[in-house]
Design a protein around this motif. Structure first.
Motif, PDB file in Angstrom:
ATOM      1  N   LEU B 188     -20.722  -1.174  -7.877  1.00  0.00           N
ATOM      2  CA  LEU B 188     -20.925  -1.099  -6.605  1.00  0.00           C
ATOM      3  C   LEU B 188     -21.468   0.441  -6.685  1.00  0.00           C
ATOM      4  O   LEU B 188     -21.932   0.435  -5.940  1.00  0.00           O
ATOM      5  CB  LEU B 188     -19.396  -1.354  -6.277  1.00  0.00           C
ATOM      6  CG  LEU B 188     -20.051  -1.944  -4.786  1.00  0.00           C
ATOM      7  CD1 LEU B 188     -20.724  -2.224  -3.923  1.00  0.00           C
ATOM      8  CD2 LEU B 188     -18.954  -1.788  -3.425  1.00  0.00           C
ATOM      9  N   ASN B 189     -20.569   1.549  -7.647  1.00  0.00           N
ATOM     10  CA  ASN B 189     -20.996   2.653  -7.267  1.00  0.00           C
ATOM     11  C   ASN B 189     -22.409   3.113  -7.741  1.00  0.00           C
ATOM     12  O   ASN B 189     -23.511   3.959  -7.201  1.00  0.00           O
ATOM     13  CB  ASN B 189     -19.458   3.214  -7.873  1.00  0.00           C
ATOM     14  CG  ASN B 189     -20.207   4.638  -8.191  1.00  0.00           C
ATOM     15  OD1 ASN B 189     -20.168   4.874  -8.955  1.00  0.00           O
ATOM     16  ND2 ASN B 189     -19.936   5.357  -6.857  1.00  0.00           N
ATOM     17  N   SER B 192     -24.752   1.607  -4.916  1.00  0.00           N
ATOM     18  CA  SER B 192     -24.901   3.092  -3.665  1.00  0.00           C
ATOM     19  C   SER B 192     -25.906   3.914  -4.167  1.00  0.00           C
ATOM     20  O   SER B 192     -26.588   4.154  -2.946  1.00  0.00           O
ATOM     21  CB  SER B 192     -23.248   3.289  -3.701  1.00  0.00           C
ATOM     22  OG  SER B 192     -22.946   3.923  -3.178  1.00  0.00           O
ATOM     23  N   MET B 196     -29.132   4.719  -1.952  1.00  0.00           N
ATOM     24  CA  MET B 196     -29.197   6.002  -1.059  1.00  0.00           C
ATOM     25  C   MET B 196     -30.817   6.987  -2.001  1.00  0.00           C
ATOM     26  O   MET B 196     -31.794   7.305  -1.235  1.00  0.00           O
ATOM     27  CB  MET B 196     -28.008   7.135  -2.191  1.00  0.00           C
ATOM     28  CG  MET B 196     -26.896   6.600  -0.550  1.00  0.00           C
ATOM     29  SD  MET B 196     -25.936   8.325  -1.126  1.00  0.00           S
ATOM     30  CE  MET B 196     -23.954   7.450  -2.122  1.00  0.00           C
ATOM     31  N   ASP B 200     -33.692   4.818   3.373  1.00  0.00           N
ATOM     32  CA  ASP B 200     -32.757   5.461   4.570  1.00  0.00           C
ATOM     33  C   ASP B 200     -32.115   4.930   5.572  1.00  0.00           C
ATOM     34  O   ASP B 200     -32.674   3.826   5.719  1.00  0.00           O
ATOM     35  CB  ASP B 200     -34.113   6.324   5.366  1.00  0.00           C
ATOM     36  CG  ASP B 200     -33.788   8.321   4.224  1.00  0.00           C
ATOM     37  OD1 ASP B 200     -33.404   8.113   3.949  1.00  0.00           O
ATOM     38  OD2 ASP B 200     -34.903   8.194   4.086  1.00  0.00           O
ATOM     39  N   LYS B 201     -31.181   5.579   6.276  1.00  0.00           N
ATOM     40  CA  LYS B 201     -30.882   4.833   7.404  1.00  0.00           C
ATOM     41  C   LYS B 201     -31.722   4.371   8.664  1.00  0.00           C
ATOM     42  O   LYS B 201     -33.025   4.882   8.301  1.00  0.00           O
ATOM     43  CB  LYS B 201     -30.027   6.147   8.267  1.00  0.00           C
ATOM     44  CG  LYS B 201     -29.202   5.570   9.863  1.00  0.00           C
ATOM     45  CD  LYS B 201     -28.669   6.815   9.595  1.00  0.00           C
ATOM     46  CE  LYS B 201     -27.868   6.463  11.118  1.00  0.00           C
ATOM     47  NZ  LYS B 201     -26.601   6.887  11.775  1.00  0.00           N
ATOM     48  N   LEU B 218     -21.812  -2.425   1.787  1.00  0.00           N
ATOM     49  CA  LEU B 218     -22.453  -1.176   1.624  1.00  0.00           C
ATOM     50  C   LEU B 218     -23.927  -1.293   1.698  1.00  0.00           C
ATOM     51  O   LEU B 218     -24.248   0.453   2.666  1.00  0.00           O
ATOM     52  CB  LEU B 218     -22.449  -1.266  -0.233  1.00  0.00           C
ATOM     53  CG  LEU B 218     -23.198  -0.250  -0.625  1.00  0.00           C
ATOM     54  CD1 LEU B 218     -22.936   1.274  -0.723  1.00  0.00           C
ATOM     55  CD2 LEU B 218     -23.204  -0.743  -2.585  1.00  0.00           C
ATOM     56  N   ALA B 221     -22.402   0.527   5.631  1.00  0.00           N
ATOM     57  CA  ALA B 221     -21.825   2.027   4.882  1.00  0.00           C
ATOM     58  C   ALA B 221     -23.287   3.159   4.786  1.00  0.00           C
ATOM     59  O   ALA B 221     -22.639   4.216   5.929  1.00  0.00           O
ATOM     60  CB  ALA B 221     -20.639   1.962   4.554  1.00  0.00           C
ATOM     61  N   LEU B 222     -23.707   2.672   4.776  1.00  0.00           N
ATOM     62  CA  LEU B 222     -25.763   3.447   4.706  1.00  0.00           C
ATOM     63  C   LEU B 222     -26.576   3.652   5.748  1.00  0.00           C
ATOM     64  O   LEU B 222     -27.181   3.710   6.251  1.00  0.00           O
ATOM     65  CB  LEU B 222     -26.351   3.611   3.483  1.00  0.00           C
ATOM     66  CG  LEU B 222     -25.003   3.763   2.085  1.00  0.00           C
ATOM     67  CD1 LEU B 222     -26.132   3.353   0.954  1.00  0.00           C
ATOM     68  CD2 LEU B 222     -25.390   5.053   1.911  1.00  0.00           C
ATOM     69  N   ARG B 345     -29.039  12.701  -9.404  1.00  0.00           N
ATOM     70  CA  ARG B 345     -29.185  13.438  -8.141  1.00  0.00           C
ATOM     71  C   ARG B 345     -27.628  12.780  -7.090  1.00  0.00           C
ATOM     72  O   ARG B 345     -27.038  13.419  -7.219  1.00  0.00           O
ATOM     73  CB  ARG B 345     -30.126  13.499  -7.039  1.00  0.00           C
ATOM     74  CG  ARG B 345     -30.963  14.697  -8.005  1.00  0.00           C
ATOM     75  CD  ARG B 345     -32.313  14.732  -7.079  1.00  0.00           C
ATOM     76  NE  ARG B 345     -32.871  16.033  -7.489  1.00  0.00           N
ATOM     77  CZ  ARG B 345     -33.932  17.337  -6.477  1.00  0.00           C
ATOM     78  NH1 ARG B 345     -33.323  17.393  -5.322  1.00  0.00           N
ATOM     79  NH2 ARG B 345     -34.846  17.745  -7.232  1.00  0.00           N
ATOM     80  N   MET B 346     -28.214  12.100  -7.268  1.00  0.00           N
ATOM     81  CA  MET B 346     -27.262  11.416  -5.781  1.00  0.00           C
ATOM     82  C   MET B 346     -25.452  11.122  -7.234  1.00  0.00           C
ATOM     83  O   MET B 346     -24.650  11.302  -6.029  1.00  0.00           O
ATOM     84  CB  MET B 346     -27.232   9.853  -6.173  1.00  0.00           C
ATOM     85  CG  MET B 346     -28.866   9.236  -4.183  1.00  0.00           C
ATOM     86  SD  MET B 346     -27.738  10.912  -3.126  1.00  0.00           S
ATOM     87  CE  MET B 346     -29.707  11.775  -2.610  1.00  0.00           C
ATOM     88  N   TYR B 349     -24.230  15.273  -7.264  1.00  0.00           N
ATOM     89  CA  TYR B 349     -23.857  15.515  -5.977  1.00  0.00           C
ATOM     90  C   TYR B 349     -23.017  14.154  -5.092  1.00  0.00           C
ATOM     91  O   TYR B 349     -21.913  15.288  -4.549  1.00  0.00           O
ATOM     92  CB  TYR B 349     -25.408  14.856  -4.523  1.00  0.00           C
ATOM     93  CG  TYR B 349     -26.264  15.821  -4.691  1.00  0.00           C
ATOM     94  CD1 TYR B 349     -26.558  16.832  -5.603  1.00  0.00           C
ATOM     95  CD2 TYR B 349     -27.586  15.637  -4.075  1.00  0.00           C
ATOM     96  CE1 TYR B 349     -27.682  17.355  -6.543  1.00  0.00           C
ATOM     97  CE2 TYR B 349     -29.149  16.674  -4.201  1.00  0.00           C
ATOM     98  CZ  TYR B 349     -28.661  16.992  -5.563  1.00  0.00           C
ATOM     99  OH  TYR B 349     -29.529  17.918  -6.209  1.00  0.00           O
ATOM    100  N   HIS B 350     -22.253  13.274  -4.927  1.00  0.00           N
ATOM    101  CA  HIS B 350     -21.337  12.491  -4.595  1.00  0.00           C
ATOM    102  C   HIS B 350     -20.249  12.587  -5.245  1.00  0.00           C
ATOM    103  O   HIS B 350     -19.194  11.930  -4.992  1.00  0.00           O
ATOM    104  CB  HIS B 350     -21.889  11.860  -4.684  1.00  0.00           C
ATOM    105  CG  HIS B 350     -22.216  11.114  -3.097  1.00  0.00           C
ATOM    106  ND1 HIS B 350     -22.076  11.153  -1.921  1.00  0.00           N
ATOM    107  CD2 HIS B 350     -23.898  11.513  -2.742  1.00  0.00           C
ATOM    108  CE1 HIS B 350     -23.601  11.201  -1.086  1.00  0.00           C
ATOM    109  NE2 HIS B 350     -24.667  11.732  -1.443  1.00  0.00           N
TER     110      HIS B 350
END
Lengths: 479, 479
Positions: B188-189, B192, B196, B200-201, B218, B221-222, B345-346, B349-350
């Motif tokens: 799931l990660n 995610s 991302m 985009d939203k 998921l 949430a995004l 990068r995601m 960064y997270h």
């Protein structure tokens, strides 16, 4: 003084050492001064010979005093050679959304190179961490966990760990229960869920300046703008600027490192924390508190957190053991106050749960006191390192160099004379297999070009001293 | 037939068993029919007596045949009592962004209740997982990892694990190198980070319908909208609808579970996968492939992945060991094709990096063949369970009940007669300490109200049979 010390007899020696240390650092005791005899210490503080000796050993291990055979103890630390503190920073008051990423990749892409001393890191070296005890903890965890931790953990995380974190927080007068805590895969992961819970793409977040580039990048990955706040080298964020930002309604949330900030190493005084929380409440702006360094204090007790003063649930307190115990375990947590439901959902939606086994090891460490034992040693080592770094900077770096004087944590901010280009220095240092973090990566604005961050979470030895000397010489050549 | 089997001698017995099994399931061999003698099998397939016996043992362990003393082997499995397959689903072709969350929480909030059989889960029971061997793997990992894995892992993840995943993928003709793979904290990660990275939203993502509620949540949430695609119970996503969505330019990416979808259990035929990738390329729409169940196939070889047919790097292939080895380890991965930089990068960064120690254990499992050994047992158990569930549904559930017939994975979709309210049934079942996942949580639309998902990743025994019987009786009472 002695009366105050008597109140908590458990670490008498540390308190006595603390008093003398302060006198040395403040210049009341000067290099070469003879210290009171052990017998005098015993009489003055009303303690045993053993306690007095422990205090002197502590000071000696920090390089502050030395014993001379047949003569006694003398101040060794050169007060005069401490670098001056940097001035307060003055970032622009406009929110930014630049991209420092290429530079960060350049710096951290070189870390794998063998031989380059990791002065650029912000974590302690493996040598300072209790690897054998952690491995033992792993074995124990496979036995204590139902099914050896093979099944999904609860979304909110290990009950045992959450209970221990709540207990731990109690020591800084933070009144948390197990259910207030959610575990995460490290502190950055906690910050990620907090930001997702309180802010939306396009919102502005107030942060310190200079600030951890990890936090900058996270904000950018979430499409947030960053308002950088001025900082004082010792007391952290400028509260006037903070209030101004909140009052103007420009920020959706603030994200601070009140204890031993990164990269400055500043620590907000307790009254400042109280005030920051009061302002957060007054303007109803959530305060995300990154407290991952709070346990690594050099004084006699842990600095409080903003969470300590939180009555309204607006403070989201985040921490981890990544900087103290095991970066690679990815164990962190958050006490998200009134945002519990939102943060819990973010964790569930993005990752279901965190790994059970590493949480269990950390819980065991906290429960049995192994964590506190380890921290005591780590703090002493790091404090000694910080003092050695300060001395080396004063000795070897160019005239006019300023440096922060962290009272905890792992990192030290260095301001070279204004016309020195730290990026050019970086390139040259790298050819000598020396790495550091250039100041420019700790902002989205065009500033801190003459600054750098050093990691002192290393094993202090002659080689490290030599590295700092070479770095200083390279910096002098740039002047 | 026998010639084809000879080509790969390593699992001859499994191939022979597969042929006979298909004959039974297709009704060519019927309940009570006598099977060829072992000697006949030896002669017909040109195999040893041992191989022939292994084939019959395999069929016996699945409950398909039985031995009668002094007489031989007979078909036991009642072909006539298999439930019919569900019809293709017909979700609305408008993107939705509703919120199924309250219902999900209600269902999964009850899981802790002692005694309630976890028919609602989508992971195998602890009893089916190799706990002791994993614990041994942990001990080995503390020795094989530098610093026992205490330091931050590389952002892209454990080299050893990434090499093994690339090797593993090779078995399904997926030509990956170590550097194509990034490890994550579970599948799931990985999804995610992929979402991302590519959306985009406000963007719309195409998904199967019904679909895993974790993926729905998921996406929400995004801030993504979900376009639900019709599904066929056996062959998965309807390719016409998929192409229609892509051609109209309505979706930014698609997210599919080609192998043993959740909750349907469908498996896209290889030609469908090839076509799905061709369409993704034609319309330049990234395809995120959730392949976390692909290793749990009941046939003779692993179904391919969409990634197998990916030439342009548009397929982001995600997997994990959460459904096969250790959900609580949180070890997953992604081969993100041309989106490598963005996904990396995601992750950085997270979360900085993923835990080292559990990655190392999994790498060891893959390297030494312990994983394949474990999977072989797991597949057989799950297949036997699936057959038993199908029989129990046919025996105990109301007339007109339909059920999917998964050829792999852990979950089974059941369609009760259309006027039965699965939510009402859920409430009643719960009072009998029986839990399941109501169909309504697998969509953002108002549908599947008469459906439910059952987890057959459990230990089959009389108690479980009794539970299914009670559930069937409760369902009959609702008719």
């Amino acid at each position: 003084m002695s009366n105050d010390i008597q109140k908590n007899p458990s670490f008498l020696y540390a308190r006595i050492a603390g008093v003398i240390q302060q006198q040395i650092l403040d210049g009341i005791l000067r290099t070469g001064d003879k210290l009171p005899s052990l017998r005098t210490i015993c009489r003055e503080y009303g303690v045993s010979q053993n306690t007095a000796m422990s205090a002197y050993y502590d000071l000696e291990s920090k390089g502050l005093i030395e014993s001379r055979p047949q003569s006694g103890y003398y101040v060794r630390y050169p007060r005069s050679r401490r670098p001056s503190l940097p001035n307060a920073t003055t970032p622009s008051s406009m929110p930014h959304d630049g991209d420092p990423d290429a530079l960060v990749s350049q710096v951290y892409g070189t870390l794998g190179e063998p031989g380059s001393l990791p002065l650029s890191l912000g974590t302690p070296a493996n040598e300072l961490l209790p690897i054998a005890k952690l491995n033992k903890g792993l074995m124990l965890a496979t036995r204590s966990l139902t099914g050896s931790g093979i099944a999904y953990d609860k979304v909110e995380g290990s009950e045992r760990l959450r209970r221990q974190i709540a207990r731990w927080a109690f020591a800084m007068e933070c009144n948390l229960g197990m259910d207030d805590v959610i575990t995460t895969s490290g502190c950055l992961n906690a910050l990620s869920y907090c930001l997702m819970a309180v802010a939306d793409k396009g919102d502005t977040i107030a942060m310190e300046s200079p600030v951890s580039f990890g936090m900058l990048r996270l904000a950018q990955a979430l499409g947030l703008r960053v308002l950088e706040l001025p900082m004082h080298a010792q007391t952290g964020v400028d509260l006037n600027a903070y209030e101004h930002a909140l009052r103007e309604g420009r920020v959706k949330a603030s994200l601070l490192i009140p204890n031993f900030s990164n990269p400055l190493g500043s620590c907000m005084p307790d009254e400042h924390k109280r005030e920051a929380v009061r302002l957060a409440e007054l303007y109803n702006v959530p305060l995300i508190e990154n407290d991952l360094n709070g346990d690594v204090y050099f004084g006699t007790q842990r600095p409080k957190s903003c969470k300590t003063y939180d009555r309204s649930g607006l403070v989201l307190w985040c921490g981890s053991v990544s900087k103290t115990l095991a970066p690679g375990y990815r164990v962190g947590w958050v006490a998200p106050g009134r945002f519990r439901e939102q943060v819990l959902r973010m964790k569930l939606y993005h990752s279901i749960s965190t790994a059970s086994i590493t949480q269990e090891v950390v819980a065991g460490f906290l429960e049995t006191g192994r964590y506190e034992n380890h921290l005591r040693k780590l703090r002493r080592t790091l404090h000694a390192n910080q003092l050695n770094f300060a001395r080396a900077i004063a000795d070897y770096f160019p005239e006019g160099t300023r440096a922060s004087c962290p009272q905890g944590g792992f990192v030290q901010w260095v301001e070279l004379p204004r016309h020195v280009d730290a990026l050019e220095l970086y390139g040259k240092a790298l050819s000598h297999k020396i790495s550091f973090a250039p100041g420019r990566i700790f902002t989205l604005q065009n500033q801190y070009g003459h600054c750098l961050r050093l990691n002192y979470g290393l094993l202090w030895n002659d080689e490290l001293e030599g590295t700092l000397r070479r770095l200083g010489e390279l910096a002098k050549a740039e002047v």
